[in-house]
Design a protein around this motif. Structure first.
Motif, mmCIF file in Angstrom:
data_model
loop_
_atom_site.group_PDB
_atom_site.id
_atom_site.type_symbol
_atom_site.label_atom_id
_atom_site.label_comp_id
_atom_site.label_asym_id
_atom_site.label_seq_id
_atom_site.Cartn_x
_atom_site.Cartn_y
_atom_site.Cartn_z
ATOM 1 N N ASP A 77 7.585 -32.444 24.617
ATOM 2 C CA ASP A 77 8.610 -31.681 23.897
ATOM 3 C C ASP A 77 9.925 -32.454 23.833
ATOM 4 N N ALA A 79 12.232 -35.148 21.283
ATOM 5 C CA ALA A 79 12.437 -35.670 19.930
ATOM 6 C C ALA A 79 13.227 -36.965 20.014
ATOM 7 N N GLY A 100 6.808 -32.579 11.223
ATOM 8 C CA GLY A 100 6.430 -32.242 12.598
ATOM 9 C C GLY A 100 6.098 -30.772 12.766
ATOM 10 N N LEU A 101 6.772 -29.910 12.021
ATOM 11 C CA LEU A 101 6.523 -28.472 12.108
ATOM 12 C C LEU A 101 5.156 -28.121 11.521
ATOM 13 N N ARG A 104 2.403 -28.686 13.840
ATOM 14 C CA ARG A 104 2.309 -27.675 14.898
ATOM 15 C C ARG A 104 1.827 -26.329 14.364
ATOM 16 N N ARG A 147 15.156 -34.084 11.312
ATOM 17 C CA ARG A 147 13.737 -33.982 11.654
ATOM 18 C C ARG A 147 13.565 -33.709 13.148
ATOM 19 N N ARG A 151 12.681 -29.323 15.355
ATOM 20 C CA ARG A 151 11.628 -29.099 16.350
ATOM 21 C C ARG A 151 12.118 -28.307 17.553
ATOM 22 N N GLU A 152 13.453 -28.204 17.686
ATOM 23 C CA GLU A 152 14.056 -27.519 18.839
ATOM 24 C C GLU A 152 13.470 -28.047 20.154
ATOM 25 N N PRO A 153 13.582 -29.355 20.383
ATOM 26 C CA PRO A 153 12.976 -29.973 21.570
ATOM 27 C C PRO A 153 13.778 -29.692 22.835
#
Length: 358
Positions: A77, A79, A100-101, A104, A147, A151-153
Motif C-alpha cells: 500500500d 505509492a 491503478g484503481l 483493484r 495517479r 490510490r489513497e496509499p
C-alpha cells in the motif's frame, strides 16, 4: 496515514558491495522526511527497499508495526512518484490516473469520483482528455502525483521527482508538493541530492553518505549543528568554510599557516590534537573587528541579487574560503582582505574522525 520503521536494514550486492549499511530510523504518522545526499550514497536504493522493488539483505521494515519484508510491492500500500513520470503514453490523463484503481476492481462511479476530485486539487481538470505528449513537464509531474494520490496509499515515496524540470518550475512544484503533503497529511519520503529541496520540503532530514546515515534532524538542526565535516560541507549554499589546525597549547589552536586563535572552547582538547574549524559564509564580516581574523587572498567576486560572495584562499595556504557580503560591496580583484568571525559562530570537528567536537 501510517508510520514506517527501519531496523538494521542492509543491502549487499554480489561481490560484497554494501549499498546500505545497518540503517535505523523511524518516520511518524503524517511526517514528511527527506533522504538527501550526494549521487551514489544509497538514497534511491533505500527507497526501492521500502517499496519492495529490491529485496533487503538484512534487517526489518515495518509499516504500521507490520513487518513487510516478504510482502510484494503491490501489497505494501505504497505509492511511488518517479523522476521520469512513468506515464503510459497511449493513455489519457484520466486513464493514467485511473489505471491503478481499475486494477483493484473499484467501481467505475467511484473511480470517476476519485479521479475528478484529485484532478481538481492538482488543477488538471481541463487536461483529463489529453495524452502525456501534449503536456508540459510540470503537468506530467502533476499527473504522476495524481495517479499516486487517488490510490489513497499509506506512504508516498518520491524519487527525485523534480530533477527533469527547469529551475523556475522546480521552485513552483516544490511549493505545490509541500502544500499538498500538508493538506493530505500522508506519510512521505522524498529522495533528492538537491539540498535546497531538502531544506525547504522536509520536516526532518536524513543525510546519507556511502550507504550510511550521517545525521537525522530538522533542517535548522542540521544547518546549525552539523554532526560531521561531511554534513557541514554538504548542507549550505555556499557550504561551510573549513580550515585545518592543531592544538599547540592549552586553549590555543594554530591554523596551518601560523595563525593562532585562543578560546576557552578549546581548553578540553589535548595538545597536538588535529582540529578543523568551520565558519558559515554569512558569519564572516569584513568591516568590523571580531575575535578571530584570517587574512585571505581573494580571487573572485560573485553577485547574486541581494547577496554577493567573495571567494579566496587563506594567506600562505590552499584552504578555500568564502564570505557573504552585501550586494553593493565595492570589490577590487586580487587583494588581501581580513575575514573576521566570532567564536560563537565557529564549529569544531575532529580532523581524523570528521565528527563534531563542539
Amino acid at each position: 496515514m501510517s508510520s514506517l520503521s527501519l531496523k538494521k536494514v542492509e543491502k549487499i550486492y554480489p561481490g560484497g558491495v554494501k549499498a546500505i549499511q545497518s540503517m535505523n530510523f523511524d518516520i511518524k504518522d503524517g511526517e514528511f522526511v527527506v533522504l538527501v545526499g550526494p549521487s551514489g550514497c544509497g538514497k534511491s536504493t533505500m527507497l526501492r527497499l521500502i517499496a519492495g522493488l529490491e529485496e533487503i539483505t538484512k534487517g526489518e521494515i515495518y509499516i504500521d508495526d507490520e513487518l513487510v519484508n516478504d510482502k510484494e510491492p503491490a501489497d505494501r500500500d505504497i505509492a511511488m512518484v518517479f523522476q521520469n513520470y512513468a506515464l503510459y503514453p497511449h493513455m489519457t490523463v484520466f486513464e493514467n490516473m485511473a489505471y491503478g484503481l481499475k486494477n483493484r476492481k473499484i467501481k467505475k462511479e467511484k473511480i470517476n469520483e476519485l479521479v475528478n476530485e484529485v484532478a481538481k486539487t492538482l488543477e488538471l481538470s481541463d487536461l483529463l482528455l489529453r495524452k502525456p505528449k501534449a503536456l508540459s513537464g510540470g503537468q506530467r509531474q502533476r499527473v504522476a502525483m495524481g495517479r499516486a494520490i487517488v490510490r489513497e496509499p499509506k506512504v508516498f515515496l518520491f524519487d527525485e521527482p523534480l530533477s527533469n524540470l527547469d529551475a523556475k518550475l522546480r521552485v513552483q512544484m516544490r511549493l505545490e508538493i509541500k502544500q499538498l503533503q500538508e493538506r493530505l497529511g500522508v506519510t512521505s519520503i522524498y529522495v533528492t541530492h538537491d539540498q535546497i529541496e531538502a531544506m525547504t520540503l522536509g520536516q526532518r532530514l536524513v543525510l546519507m553518505e556511502k550507504g550510511r546515515i550521517e545525521q537525522i534532524g530538522t533542517p535548522i538542526e542540521v544547518y546549525e549543528y552539523p554532526s560531521s565535516i561531511f554534513v557541514a560541507s554538504f548542507i549550505g549554499s555556499p557550504p561551510m568554510n573549513l580550515v585545518k589546525g592543531k592544538m599547540i597549547r592549552k586553549s590555543e589552536l594554530e591554523l596551518n599557516g601560523g595563525l593562532v586563535i585562543k578560546s576557552e572552547s578549546f581548553e578540553d582538547f589535548d595538545i597536538d590534537k588535529q582540529i578543523t574549524i568551520g565558519v558559515r559564509p554569512e558569519h564572516i564580516v569584513l568591516n568590523k573587528k571580531a575575535e578571530c581574523s584570517i587574512k585571505v587572498n581573494t580571487h573572485n567576486f560573485e553577485r547574486q541579487g541581494a547577496d554577493s560572495f567573495i571567494y579566496g584562499t587563506v594567506l600562505n595556504r590552499e584552504d578555500k574560503i568564502i564570505a557573504r557580503v552585501p550586494h553593493d560591496y565595492d570589490y577590487k580583484n586580487h587583494k588581501t582582505i581580513d575575514f573576521h568571525f566570532d567564536y560563537t559562530n565557529m564549529h569544531c570537528f575532529d580532523s581524523n574522525t570528521g565528527l563534531r567536537l563542539l
